[in-house]
Design a protein around this motif. Structure first.
Motif, mmCIF file in Angstrom:
data_model
loop_
_atom_site.group_PDB
_atom_site.id
_atom_site.type_symbol
_atom_site.label_atom_id
_atom_site.label_comp_id
_atom_site.label_asym_id
_atom_site.label_seq_id
_atom_site.Cartn_x
_atom_site.Cartn_y
_atom_site.Cartn_z
ATOM 1 N N LYS A 1 0.950 -1.167 0.056
ATOM 2 C CA LYS A 1 0.042 0.033 0.064
ATOM 3 C C LYS A 1 0.800 1.258 -0.042
ATOM 4 N N MET A 2 1.889 1.116 0.698
ATOM 5 C CA MET A 2 2.749 2.318 0.890
ATOM 6 C C MET A 2 3.642 2.505 -0.258
ATOM 7 N N LEU A 3 4.026 1.647 -1.140
ATOM 8 C CA LEU A 3 4.694 1.656 -2.325
ATOM 9 C C LEU A 3 3.872 2.153 -3.370
ATOM 10 N N GLN A 4 2.512 1.773 -3.354
ATOM 11 C CA GLN A 4 1.605 2.304 -4.387
ATOM 12 C C GLN A 4 1.445 3.716 -3.992
ATOM 13 N N ARG A 5 1.074 4.077 -2.781
ATOM 14 C CA ARG A 5 0.914 5.568 -2.532
ATOM 15 C C ARG A 5 2.072 6.606 -2.967
ATOM 16 N N ARG A 6 3.150 5.934 -2.957
ATOM 17 C CA ARG A 6 4.455 6.646 -3.334
ATOM 18 C C ARG A 6 4.258 7.078 -5.167
ATOM 19 N N CYS B 1 6.676 -0.916 -7.084
ATOM 20 C CA CYS B 1 5.375 -1.191 -6.761
ATOM 21 C C CYS B 1 5.136 -2.396 -7.420
ATOM 22 N N LYS B 2 5.262 -2.479 -8.674
ATOM 23 C CA LYS B 2 5.116 -3.469 -9.457
ATOM 24 C C LYS B 2 5.619 -4.840 -9.053
ATOM 25 N N LEU B 3 6.895 -4.740 -8.957
ATOM 26 C CA LEU B 3 7.644 -5.927 -8.464
ATOM 27 C C LEU B 3 7.099 -6.397 -7.248
ATOM 28 N N THR C 1 3.500 -11.214 -13.187
ATOM 29 C CA THR C 1 4.963 -10.921 -12.795
ATOM 30 C C THR C 1 5.722 -10.963 -14.175
ATOM 31 N N ILE C 2 5.027 -11.168 -15.092
ATOM 32 C CA ILE C 2 5.695 -11.071 -16.692
ATOM 33 C C ILE C 2 4.947 -9.671 -17.366
ATOM 34 N N LYS D 1 13.783 -5.185 -11.657
ATOM 35 C CA LYS D 1 14.852 -5.090 -10.572
ATOM 36 C C LYS D 1 16.233 -4.353 -11.269
ATOM 37 N N ASN D 2 16.096 -4.444 -12.678
ATOM 38 C CA ASN D 2 17.188 -3.838 -13.234
ATOM 39 C C ASN D 2 16.951 -2.513 -13.053
#
Length: 396
Positions: A300-305, A323-325, A372-373, A382-383
Motif C-alpha cells: 500500500k505504501m509503495l503504491q501511494r508513493r 510497486c510492480k515488483l 509478474t511477466i 529489478k534492473n
C-alpha cells in the motif's frame, strides 16, 4: 509526503461505491464484477461489461481528466485513479486505455479528423482498443520492433507480426506501433497508426494463458492505412508511447485487489479445521499471516508513493518499478499461502464441485504468475531499481 485524500476526493469515492452497490443488484452483476479473473477482470470483453462502461459514461466517469473543450471535466488524474481503485476492488472493468493512452495522445497530438472521429466515441464508451506494441523479438525492448510501414500512395502498407495483444479478440481498433524508418536509430523510426481490427489483412490467433486468460498473436499482411490514420507526426511514435505511460500512472497501480485477497485469505484461515482444531491457532500459520499482513501494508505504501510522485508532476519510474515488483509477487505469495493452508484440496480446479471457494485459490495461483511477466517482468523491474535507484552497473 501526504497520503491522505481530500474531502472532495473522499466524497467522490463514496459516490462511486454507491453506484457500484446499485449495479451489484443487476442481473448480469456476476459477469461484470468478477475479481476471480484477477488482472483480466479489467477488460470490457463481454456485452454485460460494455453495458456497464456505457453506464459509467452516462454518469460522466469516462474522460474526467480530459480538457473541457474535448468533453472532459478537467479534473485531476487522481479522480480516475480513485475510480479504478473502487472498480478493481470488485473485479469490474476499468475505464480503459481509450481514456488514457489513446484519448490523451489524440488530444495532444492527433489531427482534427482523428479527434472528431474517436474522442466522442471514447467518452460514450462505444469503442474498444487493442495496443499493438509487443512483437516476438520486441517485448521488454519495445524499441526493437520490426513491423514495417512503407509509404504507398496516400497511405502506408503494413506488414509484420504482434504478440500478446490482450484485447485483439474483441477490440474495434488497433493502436499499432510500426517502423516507418528502418535506417533511423531504433527509438527514432517508429510511428503510431489506428487500424480497424476487422481489416481483412489482420489475422488473430488466440493464445490461452496459464491463468485461462486469452491473449493474442496478430498477423498484419498487406494492411493499407490511409495517412489520415497516422497518429501525430511520422517517426514520433516512441515519444507518444512514452507519454502514454505517463497518462496511465494514476490508473495502473490499484491496491484494493491485494487488500481484498488478503481479507479473503484471512477468512479462509479462520474457517479451516484440521486435526481437531482451527489452523488459525497454530503458531506457524499465525506467523505467516502476520508476515503477509505486513507485506500488504508495504504494498500500500509503495503504491501511494507512485500516486504521490505522479501528482507532483514527477515521473515515478523507480517507485512504479518497486510497486510492480513487490505487489505482483505478493499476489503470488497470498495464493501460495492459501494452497498450503488448504492442502491437497486446494489443488482442485474450479470446475470441480468440491473445490474450496469454487477453486478461487488454485485459479489465482496460476493467474497471478502472469502478472509478474506482463507490463515488464520482475527481472526488468529489478534492473530499473538497480540502475536508477542503486546506481549499479548492469552487465549483459
Amino acid at each position: 509526503m501526504n497520503f491522505d485524500f481530500s474531502a472532495a476526493e473522499q466524497a467522490f469515492v463514496a459516490e462511486v461505491r454507491q453506484f457500484i452497490e446499485g449495479e451489484a443488484e443487476s442481473d448480469d452483476a456476476a459477469d461484470v464484477m468478477n475479481p476471480n479473473r484477477e488482472s483480466d477482470s479489467i477488460l470490457s470483453d463481454t456485452p454485460a461489461r460494455k453495458r456497464f462502461n456505457r453506464k459509467m459514461a452516462e454518469r460522466g466517469y469516462i474522460g474526467m481528466s480530459w480538457p473541457k473543450e474535448y468533453g472532459g471535466q478537467a479534473r485531476p488524474g487522481i479522480y480516475e485513479y480513485l475510480l479504478n481503485e473502487e472498480l478493481s476492488r470488485v473485479g469490474a472493468p476499468l475505464i480503459g486505455k481509450g481514456v488514457g493512452c489513446v484519448g490523451q495522445t489524440l488530444i495532444r497530438h492527433g489531427s482534427d479528423k482523428l479527434k472528431a472521429e474517436f474522442l466522442p466515441k471514447i467518452l460514450r464508451a462505444e469503442v474498444e482498443f487493442a495496443l499493438g506494441y509487443t512483437e516476438p523479438g520486441a517485448g521488454s525492448d519495445l524499441a526493437s520492433l520490426k513491423l514495417k510501414a512503407e509509404r504507398q500512395g496516400e497511405g502506408w502498407l503494413l506488414n509484420g507480426q504482434k504478440m500478446f495483444t490482450t484485447s485483439a479478440h474483441f477490440a474495434d481498433w488497433y493502436w499499432l506501433a510500426a517502423r516507418t524508418d528502418p535506417s533511423a536509430k531504433k527509438h527514432k523510426g517508429i510511428s503510431l497508426f489506428l487500424v480497424p481490427m476487422d481489416d481483412p489483412g489482420i489475422t488473430i490467433h488466440p493464445i490461452e494463458t496459464l491463468g485461462e486468460h486469452v491473449t493474442n498473436q496478430v498477423f498484419i499482411d498487406n494492411v493499407w492505412v490511409h495517412e489520415d490514420y497516422l497518429v501525430g507526426e511520422v517517426n514520433k511514435g516512441w515519444t507518444y508511447i512514452c507519454e502514454a505511460l505517463d497518462y496511465e500512472r494514476f490508473t495502473f497501480y490499484t491496491f484494493s485487489p491485494l487488500e481484498e485477497k488478503f481479507n479473503a485469505l484471512l477468512s479462509l484461515v479462520k474457517s479451516i479445521r484440521r486435526n481437531g482444531k482451527m489452523i488459525s491457532e497454530e503458531a506457524t500459520v499465525q506467523s505467516r499471516m502476520a508476515r503477509l499482513a505486513t507485506d500488504v501494508e508495504t504494498a500500500k505504501m509503495l503504491q501511494r508513493r507512485v500516486i504521490y510522485a505522479a501528482s507532483q508532476g514527477d515521473v515515478p519510474s523507480i517507485e512504479a518499478a518497486m510497486c510492480k515488483l513487490f505487489s505482483t509477487e505478493l499476489h503470488q505469495r497470498l495464493s501460495r499461502a492459501a494452497l498450503d493452508f488448504l492442502g491437497e484440496e486446494g489443488l482442485l480446479h474450479k470446475s470441480c464441485d468440491d473445490a474450496p471457494a469454487g477453486g478461487k485459490w488454485e485459479w489465482s495461483y496460476r493467474a497471478t504468475a502472469l502478472d509478474t511477466i506482463g507490463a515488464g517482468t520482475s527481472e526488468i523491474q529489478k534492473n530499473i531499481i538497480a540502475r536508477k535507484r542503486l546506481e549499479l552497473p548492469l552487465e549483459y
